[in-house]
Design a protein around this motif. Structure first.
Motif, PDB file in Angstrom:
ATOM      1  N   GLU A  72     -51.738   0.251  34.181  1.00  0.00           N
ATOM      2  CA  GLU A  72     -52.474   1.499  33.967  1.00  0.00           C
ATOM      3  C   GLU A  72     -51.475   2.537  33.486  1.00  0.00           C
ATOM      4  O   GLU A  72     -50.370   2.648  34.018  1.00  0.00           O
ATOM      5  CB  GLU A  72     -53.127   1.959  35.267  1.00  0.00           C
ATOM      6  N   ASP A  73     -51.863   3.281  32.474  1.00  0.00           N
ATOM      7  CA  ASP A  73     -50.910   4.189  31.829  1.00  0.00           C
ATOM      8  C   ASP A  73     -51.656   5.323  31.153  1.00  0.00           C
ATOM      9  O   ASP A  73     -52.825   5.173  30.781  1.00  0.00           O
ATOM     10  CB  ASP A  73     -50.098   3.399  30.792  1.00  0.00           C
ATOM     11  N   SER A  74     -50.984   6.458  30.993  1.00  0.00           N
ATOM     12  CA  SER A  74     -51.557   7.618  30.300  1.00  0.00           C
ATOM     13  C   SER A  74     -50.573   8.129  29.268  1.00  0.00           C
ATOM     14  O   SER A  74     -49.357   8.055  29.461  1.00  0.00           O
ATOM     15  CB  SER A  74     -51.871   8.745  31.289  1.00  0.00           C
ATOM     16  N   GLN A  75     -51.132   8.646  28.170  1.00  0.00           N
ATOM     17  CA  GLN A  75     -50.339   9.295  27.134  1.00  0.00           C
ATOM     18  C   GLN A  75     -51.092  10.527  26.661  1.00  0.00           C
ATOM     19  O   GLN A  75     -52.316  10.596  26.761  1.00  0.00           O
ATOM     20  CB  GLN A  75     -50.109   8.360  25.945  1.00  0.00           C
ATOM     21  N   LEU A  76     -50.337  11.475  26.110  1.00  0.00           N
ATOM     22  CA  LEU A  76     -50.956  12.684  25.573  1.00  0.00           C
ATOM     23  C   LEU A  76     -51.207  12.538  24.084  1.00  0.00           C
ATOM     24  O   LEU A  76     -50.379  12.002  23.349  1.00  0.00           O
ATOM     25  CB  LEU A  76     -50.060  13.903  25.810  1.00  0.00           C
ATOM     26  N   TRP A  98     -64.311  19.831  18.388  1.00  0.00           N
ATOM     27  CA  TRP A  98     -63.987  18.413  18.253  1.00  0.00           C
ATOM     28  C   TRP A  98     -64.558  17.649  19.439  1.00  0.00           C
ATOM     29  O   TRP A  98     -64.823  18.216  20.496  1.00  0.00           O
ATOM     30  CB  TRP A  98     -62.476  18.186  18.154  1.00  0.00           C
ATOM     31  N   THR A  99     -64.761  16.342  19.223  1.00  0.00           N
ATOM     32  CA  THR A  99     -65.195  15.439  20.297  1.00  0.00           C
ATOM     33  C   THR A  99     -64.420  14.132  20.171  1.00  0.00           C
ATOM     34  O   THR A  99     -64.043  13.724  19.078  1.00  0.00           O
ATOM     35  CB  THR A  99     -66.703  15.124  20.248  1.00  0.00           C
ATOM     36  N   ILE A 100     -64.210  13.487  21.315  1.00  0.00           N
ATOM     37  CA  ILE A 100     -63.543  12.193  21.367  1.00  0.00           C
ATOM     38  C   ILE A 100     -64.610  11.131  21.607  1.00  0.00           C
ATOM     39  O   ILE A 100     -65.429  11.268  22.514  1.00  0.00           O
ATOM     40  CB  ILE A 100     -62.523  12.131  22.529  1.00  0.00           C
ATOM     41  N   GLU A 101     -64.608  10.075  20.797  1.00  0.00           N
ATOM     42  CA  GLU A 101     -65.545   8.963  20.959  1.00  0.00           C
ATOM     43  C   GLU A 101     -64.763   7.692  21.258  1.00  0.00           C
ATOM     44  O   GLU A 101     -63.887   7.310  20.492  1.00  0.00           O
ATOM     45  CB  GLU A 101     -66.378   8.765  19.699  1.00  0.00           C
ATOM     46  N   ILE A 102     -65.086   7.069  22.401  1.00  0.00           N
ATOM     47  CA  ILE A 102     -64.447   5.817  22.806  1.00  0.00           C
ATOM     48  C   ILE A 102     -65.548   4.844  23.199  1.00  0.00           C
ATOM     49  O   ILE A 102     -66.387   5.169  24.036  1.00  0.00           O
ATOM     50  CB  ILE A 102     -63.501   6.034  24.003  1.00  0.00           C
ATOM     51  N   GLU A 103     -65.531   3.659  22.620  1.00  0.00           N
ATOM     52  CA  GLU A 103     -66.558   2.662  22.909  1.00  0.00           C
ATOM     53  C   GLU A 103     -66.125   1.669  23.986  1.00  0.00           C
ATOM     54  O   GLU A 103     -66.952   0.921  24.488  1.00  0.00           O
ATOM     55  CB  GLU A 103     -66.950   1.925  21.637  1.00  0.00           C
ATOM     56  N   GLU A 104     -64.861   1.637  24.338  1.00  0.00           N
ATOM     57  CA  GLU A 104     -64.353   0.673  25.320  1.00  0.00           C
ATOM     58  C   GLU A 104     -64.304   1.308  26.705  1.00  0.00           C
ATOM     59  O   GLU A 104     -63.885   2.453  26.857  1.00  0.00           O
ATOM     60  CB  GLU A 104     -62.952   0.194  24.931  1.00  0.00           C
ATOM     61  N   THR A 154     -60.133   6.014  28.920  1.00  0.00           N
ATOM     62  CA  THR A 154     -60.801   7.290  29.166  1.00  0.00           C
ATOM     63  C   THR A 154     -60.000   8.399  28.514  1.00  0.00           C
ATOM     64  O   THR A 154     -58.787   8.280  28.305  1.00  0.00           O
ATOM     65  CB  THR A 154     -60.961   7.585  30.668  1.00  0.00           C
ATOM     66  N   ALA A 155     -60.702   9.484  28.194  1.00  0.00           N
ATOM     67  CA  ALA A 155     -60.074  10.673  27.625  1.00  0.00           C
ATOM     68  C   ALA A 155     -60.475  11.877  28.460  1.00  0.00           C
ATOM     69  O   ALA A 155     -61.601  11.966  28.936  1.00  0.00           O
ATOM     70  CB  ALA A 155     -60.516  10.864  26.174  1.00  0.00           C
ATOM     71  N   ASN A 156     -59.530  12.806  28.615  1.00  0.00           N
ATOM     72  CA  ASN A 156     -59.820  14.036  29.343  1.00  0.00           C
ATOM     73  C   ASN A 156     -59.048  15.183  28.710  1.00  0.00           C
ATOM     74  O   ASN A 156     -57.817  15.113  28.666  1.00  0.00           O
ATOM     75  CB  ASN A 156     -59.434  13.880  30.811  1.00  0.00           C
ATOM     76  N   PRO A 157     -59.737  16.189  28.186  1.00  0.00           N
ATOM     77  CA  PRO A 157     -61.190  16.336  28.074  1.00  0.00           C
ATOM     78  C   PRO A 157     -61.727  15.525  26.897  1.00  0.00           C
ATOM     79  O   PRO A 157     -60.957  15.028  26.077  1.00  0.00           O
ATOM     80  CB  PRO A 157     -61.375  17.832  27.834  1.00  0.00           C
ATOM     81  N   VAL A 158     -63.052  15.401  26.805  1.00  0.00           N
ATOM     82  CA  VAL A 158     -63.670  14.632  25.722  1.00  0.00           C
ATOM     83  C   VAL A 158     -64.211  15.524  24.609  1.00  0.00           C
ATOM     84  O   VAL A 158     -64.652  15.022  23.587  1.00  0.00           O
ATOM     85  CB  VAL A 158     -64.792  13.702  26.229  1.00  0.00           C
ATOM     86  N   SER A 159     -64.169  16.818  24.805  1.00  0.00           N
ATOM     87  CA  SER A 159     -64.608  17.731  23.742  1.00  0.00           C
ATOM     88  C   SER A 159     -63.965  19.090  23.963  1.00  0.00           C
ATOM     89  O   SER A 159     -63.479  19.406  25.049  1.00  0.00           O
ATOM     90  CB  SER A 159     -66.136  17.863  23.726  1.00  0.00           C
ATOM     91  N   GLY A 160     -63.937  19.875  22.894  1.00  0.00           N
ATOM     92  CA  GLY A 160     -63.348  21.197  22.979  1.00  0.00           C
ATOM     93  C   GLY A 160     -63.346  21.878  21.632  1.00  0.00           C
ATOM     94  O   GLY A 160     -64.035  21.449  20.699  1.00  0.00           O
ATOM     95  N   ILE A 186     -54.938  16.074  24.900  1.00  0.00           N
ATOM     96  CA  ILE A 186     -55.884  15.135  25.477  1.00  0.00           C
ATOM     97  C   ILE A 186     -55.095  14.059  26.211  1.00  0.00           C
ATOM     98  O   ILE A 186     -54.151  13.487  25.661  1.00  0.00           O
ATOM     99  CB  ILE A 186     -56.748  14.458  24.380  1.00  0.00           C
ATOM    100  N   THR A 187     -55.484  13.759  27.434  1.00  0.00           N
ATOM    101  CA  THR A 187     -54.870  12.668  28.175  1.00  0.00           C
ATOM    102  C   THR A 187     -55.706  11.409  27.958  1.00  0.00           C
ATOM    103  O   THR A 187     -56.880  11.375  28.306  1.00  0.00           O
ATOM    104  CB  THR A 187     -54.793  12.983  29.683  1.00  0.00           C
ATOM    105  N   LEU A 188     -55.091  10.406  27.336  1.00  0.00           N
ATOM    106  CA  LEU A 188     -55.732   9.103  27.151  1.00  0.00           C
ATOM    107  C   LEU A 188     -55.175   8.161  28.204  1.00  0.00           C
ATOM    108  O   LEU A 188     -53.955   7.977  28.293  1.00  0.00           O
ATOM    109  CB  LEU A 188     -55.456   8.549  25.754  1.00  0.00           C
ATOM    110  N   THR A 189     -56.055   7.581  29.004  1.00  0.00           N
ATOM    111  CA  THR A 189     -55.647   6.690  30.089  1.00  0.00           C
ATOM    112  C   THR A 189     -56.276   5.321  29.888  1.00  0.00           C
ATOM    113  O   THR A 189     -57.467   5.227  29.601  1.00  0.00           O
ATOM    114  CB  THR A 189     -56.085   7.262  31.455  1.00  0.00           C
ATOM    115  N   VAL A 190     -55.452   4.283  30.024  1.00  0.00           N
ATOM    116  CA  VAL A 190     -55.956   2.906  29.955  1.00  0.00           C
ATOM    117  C   VAL A 190     -55.855   2.285  31.342  1.00  0.00           C
ATOM    118  O   VAL A 190     -54.912   2.537  32.085  1.00  0.00           O
ATOM    119  CB  VAL A 190     -55.192   2.043  28.929  1.00  0.00           C
ATOM    120  N   LYS A 191     -56.852   1.471  31.692  1.00  0.00           N
ATOM    121  CA  LYS A 191     -56.805   0.705  32.931  1.00  0.00           C
ATOM    122  C   LYS A 191     -55.848  -0.460  32.733  1.00  0.00           C
ATOM    123  O   LYS A 191     -55.583  -0.879  31.604  1.00  0.00           O
ATOM    124  CB  LYS A 191     -58.200   0.175  33.276  1.00  0.00           C
TER     125      LYS A 191
END
Length: 79
Positions: A7-11, A20-26, A30-36, A42-47
């Motif tokens: 599990e890891d996060s990157q900016l 803007w909006t973030i679209e992820i199908e998987e 996860t992304a936080n935040p997903v719009s603004g 944006i913090t993108l985190t993978v399990k």
């Protein structure tokens, strides 16, 4: 954007003056935040990837009708 199998996060930096909006199908990303609006971090985190194969996904950052596509690659647990 490469990630390890853990599990890891990157900016992700967004620069602009539009909404803007973030679209992820998987479900493993996860992304936080997903719009603004405007510039943002944006913090993108993978399990953790417990599969025996590398996985990849596309993330779309939409600015109205325009989309910027980002590829996310995550190593497998065997690496």
């Amino acid at each position: 954007m490469p990630y390890s199998s853990q599990e890891d996060s990157q900016l992700l930096s967004i620069t602009g003056n539009q909404n803007w909006t973030i679209e992820i199908e998987e479900s493993w990303i996860t992304a936080n935040p997903v719009s603004g609006s405007g510039n943002a971090q944006i913090t993108l985190t993978v399990k953790a990837n417990s599969l025996d194969e590398t996985r990849a996904a596309l993330i779309r950052v939409r600015f109205g009708a325009i989309a910027q596509i980002i590829t996310v690659n995550q190593s497998c647990s065997l690496n």
